[in-house]
Design a protein around this motif. Structure first.
Motif, short mmCIF file in Angstrom:
data_model
loop_
_atom_site.label_atom_id
_atom_site.label_comp_id
_atom_site.label_asym_id
_atom_site.label_seq_id
_atom_site.Cartn_x
_atom_site.Cartn_y
_atom_site.Cartn_z
N TRP A 68 -2.89 -1.24 -5.28
CA TRP A 68 -1.65 -1.80 -5.84
C TRP A 68 -1.03 -2.89 -4.95
CZ3 TRP A 68 0.51 3.83 -6.51
CH2 TRP A 68 -0.26 4.49 -7.48
N SER A 70 -0.34 -2.77 -1.96
CA SER A 70 0.66 -2.12 -1.11
C SER A 70 0.80 -2.85 0.21
CB SER A 70 0.25 -0.67 -0.83
OG SER A 70 0.27 0.08 -2.03
N THR A 125 -4.68 8.14 -6.22
CA THR A 125 -4.37 7.12 -5.20
C THR A 125 -3.91 7.83 -3.95
OG1 THR A 125 -3.73 5.57 -6.93
CG2 THR A 125 -2.97 5.07 -4.69
N GLU A 370 9.46 -3.34 -10.22
CA GLU A 370 8.66 -3.83 -9.09
C GLU A 370 9.39 -3.67 -7.76
OE1 GLU A 370 8.99 -5.39 -11.92
OE2 GLU A 370 7.05 -6.14 -12.61
N MET A 451 3.20 0.60 -10.74
CA MET A 451 1.84 0.76 -11.25
C MET A 451 1.51 2.22 -11.57
SD MET A 451 0.31 -2.15 -11.41
CE MET A 451 -1.45 -1.81 -11.33
#
Ligand code: MG
Length: 459
Positions: A68, A70, A125, A370, A451
């Motif tokens: 993602w 990150s 994840t 976001e 996400m």
């Protein structure tokens, strides 16, 4: 005993371990389990960032290396140890369930569930921070292997997890068994089985020291944070901060530790007391009444001091400054199988457990943007930063960078590390407000949450 106390008092502020004294295990000629390196996703030369006078902040060169996009950043300590003893790991993997059957489950009308021939994959994840002490071996091992243990434990229950996720299914096993509890169980079991592997292999490999571990997994719209030690994770969603872990220091776990000592008095070897007093007890206090916390008690009572009470307390001090057996500042971690109370042959490990505390957060009813993130950091980050400070820093960065900017979470992680590291000055590393900056290794993840709902099960 006095030498041990002096060592405690002289210990460096913020050190997890006072003075390591390990059993006479000859590790000098043993090979390392894993050669020292920085996290694989950084993909950098290991010499980069190792200068303690510069403390360069490292971020991944390839943004796709982390799920993602990150953010991740780290810097080495100010000179307390040669290597950066923090480690990290991040990945995504699938739990595959092909042609799964009812596996003991029944529908609400008590009829066997027909076999499901669909091929299902559930994405997991995974992110972890491992803060080593007394060497790099345990943290390196955990960063390489914990994911494997977790995959094994999740695989054992993957069919149950998927079936329990379907609302019409009930389990005949036990009403308390939910998909959620199975995932928590897998995390707990993974930590413990890795710790057992470290115990088994410590005569074959030089797995030095111990490490705290903080692991986050996203699975089926839910975040699970498993914590053994004093790293920290917080959610920042809209204007709310949600703590996802607590520092597991000896002071925070006094009741568990005292109860264990009460049940197994031989572990204290007449050197430590399972009672805690509100202040240090001296010989002159014998016969006086002093406020005391007895094993298994929630409250405090006055107790007439006896000669037995002059022994060192099992847990000394409060909060981050508390110490277990005058030795270590965490009550849970991986490794440390041969850690002894300094100058004795008393083992600390029975009290020092690998079992993590696991907190969950379900996103089903949460709208995410976001700007909503999970922040994870080693204690080097949090020693000089509050939850609110961290959220303010991250929000300021995210406001300055549009949602189209793939670097925004990396810049936010870098800003967190930069804040706690401060800048070098004549007076040492100082923060912007001229207070002492963190001298420890510093690690931070900033993980976007928007996400989470877009991925999960694929058929
Ligand atoms: Mg640390």
């Amino acid at each position: 005993m006095l030498s041990r106390l002096r060592t405690t008092l002289k210990s460096r502020k913020g050190s997890t371990i006072v003075k390591p004294d390990y059993d006479k295990l000859d590790t000098a000629n043993l090979p390392d389990k894993f050669a020292y390196s920085r996290p694989r996703f950084l993909n950098i030369d290991d010499s980069l960032g190792s200068d303690h006078s510069v403390r360069a902040i490292l971020t991944p060169l390839d943004l796709t290396a982390l799920p993602w996009s990150s953010g991740y950043a780290e810097c080495v300590n100010g000179g307390k140890s040669r290597y950066n003893e923090d480690q990290a790991a991040a990945s995504q993997f699938y739990l595959s369930c092909g042609h799964h059957t009812s596996n003991g489950s029944v529908t609400n009308n008590n009829r066997p569930k027909p076999p499901n021939s669909q091929y299902t994959e559930v994405m997991v994840t995974y992110m972890g921070i491992f803060d080593g002490h007394a060497g790099t071996g345990a943290a390196l091992t955990a960063s390489h292997l914990l994911e494997t243990h977790l995959q094994e434990k999740l695989t054992e229950v993957k069919e149950n997890i998927l079936e329990l996720e379907e609302s019409e299914i009930v389990t005949p096993l036990h009403s308390a068994i939910t998909a959620d509890r199975l995932i928590v169980g897998a995390l707990e079991a993974a930590f413990c089985s890795l710790d057992e592997q470290m115990a088994r292999e410590r005569t074959t490999f030089a797995i030095r020291g111990g490490c705290t571990a903080l692991v986050a997994i996203f699975l089926l719209n839910t975040l699970y944070v498993a914590n053994a030690g004093d790293c920290r994770a917080i959610l920042s969603i809209n204007d709310e901060i949600v703590p996802m872990s607590r520092e597991l220091c000896p002071g925070a776990e006094m009741q568990r530790l005292q109860t264990m000592a009460f049940s197994n008095p031989g572990l204290l070897r007449n050197e430590f007391s399972n009672r805690s007093f509100c202040r240090r007890i001296w010989k002159e206090d014998i016969g006086k009444k002093v406020l005391c916390k007895e094993p298994m008690s929630e409250g405090w009572v006055y107790r007439e001091v006896t000669s037995d009470d002059i022994r060192s307390p099992l847990v000394r001090g409060e909060g981050k400054k508390s110490r277990l057996m005058d030795t270590i500042g965490v009550s849970r971690c991986l490794g440390d199988h041969d850690l002894l109370v300094f100058g004795t042959d008393i083992r600390i490990k029975p009290f020092l457990i690998p079992l993590p505390e696991v907190k969950t957060f379900n996103f089903n009813k949460t709208s995410l943007t976001e700007n909503d993130v999970l922040i994870m950091g080693s204690d080097g980050l949090w020693d000089v930063m509050s939850n609110q400070d961290a959220v303010s820093i991250v929000k300021a960065v995210l406001q300055q960078h549009t949602t189209q900017d793939p670097l925004r979470y990396t810049i936010a992680a870098k800003a967190l590390v930069a804040h706690s590291r401060g800048t070098a000055s004549d007076k040492g590393w100082r923060m912007d407000n001229d207070e002492d900056a963190s001298f420890d290794d510093i690690t931070a993840f900033v993980i976007p949450l928007h996400m989470v709902k877009k991925v999960g099960i694929r058929l």
